[in-house]
Design an enzyme around this catalytic site. Structure first.
Site, short mmCIF file in Angstrom:
data_model
loop_
_atom_site.label_atom_id
_atom_site.label_comp_id
_atom_site.label_asym_id
_atom_site.label_seq_id
_atom_site.Cartn_x
_atom_site.Cartn_y
_atom_site.Cartn_z
N LYS A 96 0.86 3.83 -2.22
CA LYS A 96 0.17 5.05 -2.64
C LYS A 96 1.11 6.00 -3.41
O LYS A 96 1.31 7.17 -3.05
CB LYS A 96 -0.46 5.79 -1.47
CG LYS A 96 -1.55 5.00 -0.74
CD LYS A 96 -2.19 5.83 0.36
CE LYS A 96 -3.31 5.07 1.06
NZ LYS A 96 -2.84 3.95 1.87
N ASP B 188 0.85 -1.20 0.00
CA ASP B 188 0.00 0.00 0.00
C ASP B 188 0.89 1.25 0.00
O ASP B 188 0.87 2.04 0.94
CB ASP B 188 -0.90 -0.05 1.23
CG ASP B 188 -1.98 1.02 1.22
OD1 ASP B 188 -2.09 1.75 0.22
OD2 ASP B 188 -2.72 1.12 2.22
N ASP C 222 3.68 10.73 -7.55
CA ASP C 222 4.72 11.68 -7.95
C ASP C 222 4.90 11.58 -9.46
O ASP C 222 4.20 10.82 -10.14
CB ASP C 222 6.03 11.37 -7.22
CG ASP C 222 6.84 12.64 -6.92
OD1 ASP C 222 6.90 13.51 -7.82
OD2 ASP C 222 7.39 12.73 -5.82
#
Length: 478
Positions: free
Chosen positions: A312, A310, A315
């Site tokens: 996430k 996880d 960028d």
């Protein structure tokens, strides 16, 4: 006077009242379908006439009870029938449900509001029926959360085939009055000339929806099993996950939000037999090592579950490439699944994809979140779904609070699930396994503290596994 005669007199007076308040109009009207009609029912106006509205609600109730219909709740078709259903509910102490036309972007996001027991019956209330499509749409929404719909009641039946169409769908329609009876009443009291009445009769005869050639069997949309959906998947990770879910009878992912490798490996071994996936947060682990990765991979193979990091990612493409492939964690070497925010745009997927595709890895996009006040709603969520559709070679589904796509190859995973369905006081909003899988149509539930903080994580995981898979089986067969 006999009861039937009293009822007939009340219906006759009501039809005259509806004509007087222009709820029934004659002329030249363009219907929603584009067809020109000599008669138009504008029943929204009755909300301004409380006495008439009360009488409509009472006649709807009596018509239903006379038919022998059995039901535990009532639901009005949005929006004109809502006040009618409200009066029926309030006057006769029967619980009412509300069907939304669209789910909210916030809160519970439910399509059906109100308290009910799955498997109980609901009566649909409508103002006018033409083809029966609005009643059927409401029935489908109610049935999607486990309710049973066998009966509907309407103020006016235009007698254009709607009753027959609903019968084919397994719904018995009762009406206070039909177009032919309305015309007889208005002619009897000389409210309209015979030429107008005949024009309406001709219109009804020439604009009737034909019955189906098939026998009247209740139809429902085919819900595919996990195995069937796996067969449709092109991505090997999605195909593997659906296969695990089917073979282990588990749509449970456990979130190992723990800070030491020993804690994570112990939890993975305990809950492994009951899960389809273990979710990690690698950047909170204090003693990460290559040996930990090897041990976790061995447990995943032994217990047959996938590893979901996880991370996430959020960028630019070149940065997420390094975060995914390089550094201390080298996530791409061991995590079957990762997730990413769509906020940076498609570049985040392009960067991750260049690393992940060569290793047969997959990505989930974060389309909705379970934290209170989050901004992943509305147009943002829609744009996320579109991005996923454009990158199906790498994106296999969503982290979401509801079903966002009808594409059976996309997997919907819902976090923030607890058996109690309460919150944690820090902005986390929980839903129950039933609500997540049946109401919101999630494929996988993600449970963290409800399992790893339990004194017996294995037993807790088994409880969640059973609850979530039973909810899936209900959705599959109803």
């Amino acid at each position: 006077m006999r009861q039937a005669d009293k009822m007939s007199d009340r219906v006759e007076k009501l039809m005259l009242d509806l004509f007087d308040i222009e709820a029934v109009k004659f002329g030249d009207f363009t219907l929603k379908s584009g067809i020109q009609s000599p008669i138009y029912f504008d029943l929204r106006v009755i909300v301004s006439y409380p006495v008439i509205m009360n009488e409509v609600a009472e006649l709807l109730w009596e018509t239903t009870k006379t038919s022998g219909a059995k039901f535990a709740t009532v639901c009005g078709v949005p929006y004109t029938a809502l006040p009618l259903a409200t009066l029926m509910s309030a006057h006769h102490d029967v619980p009412m449900l509300i069907r939304r036309k669209e789910a909210k972007d916030y809160g519970t996001k439910k399509m059906i509001e109100g308290k009910f027991e799955p498997g109980s019956s609901c009566l649909i209330v409508e103002d006018v029926v033409t083809s029966g499509s609005s009643v059927k749409e409401t029935a489908e929404s109610l049935e999607s959360v486990g309710l049973v719909v066998t009966d509907a009641v309407v103020l006016l039946d235009r007698e254009q085939g709607g009753k027959q169409k609903l019968r084919e769908a397994g719904i018995a329609l009762q009406s206070i009055c039909g177009t032919s009876q309305l015309l007889r009443i208005l002619r009897k009291h000389e409210k309209i000339p015979e030429s107008v009445a005949e024009q309406v009769r001709d219109f009804v005869r020439n604009n009737t929806f034909p019955p189906s050639q098939e026998p009247p069997v209740k139809k429902s949309r085919k819900i595919l099993s996990y195995r069937e959906r796996g067969d449709l998947c092109q991505h090997p990770v999605a195909k593997q996950l659906f296969g695990i879910m089917e073979s282990k009878k588990s749509n449970l992912a456990v979130s190992a939000d723990l800070c030491t490798t020993a804690q994570i490996l112990k939890l993975a071994d305990e809950v492994g037999p009951h899960i389809c996936m273990l979710k990690t947060h690698v950047d909170i682990i204090s003693d990460f090592s290559a040996e930990f990765v090897q041990s976790l991979t061995e447990l995943a193979n032994r217990h047959e579950f996938l590893i979901f990091e996880d991370r996430k990612f959020a960028d630019i493409g070149s940065t997420v490439q390094h975060q995914y492939r390089d550094g201390l964690f080298q996530i791409a070497d061991w995590a079957h699944l990762i997730n990413a925010h769509s906020l940076p745009g498609a570049g985040v997927l392009e960067g991750l994809k260049q690393v992940g595709l060569g290793k047969q890895r997959a990505c989930l996009l974060i389309a909705e979140m379970s934290s209170q006040g989050n901004l992943a709603t509305g147009e943002y969520t829609k744009a996320t779904v579109k991005m996923a559709e454009e990158h199906q070679d790498f994106v296999v589904g969503f982290i979401s609070q509801s079903q966002l796509s009808d594409n059976p190859a996309f997997i919907h995973m819902t976090p923030g699930v607890q058996l109690s369905g309460l919150g944690d006081g820090l902005g986390q909003q929980y839903v129950s396994p039933w609500d997540a899988v049946v109401t919101r149509r999630a494929d996988v539930i993600i449970v963290g503290r409800g399992v790893y903080k339990d004194p017996d994580p294995a037993t807790a995981a088994q409880s969640y596994q059973t609850a979530a898979f039973q909810a899936y089986q209900h959705r599959l067969t109803n």
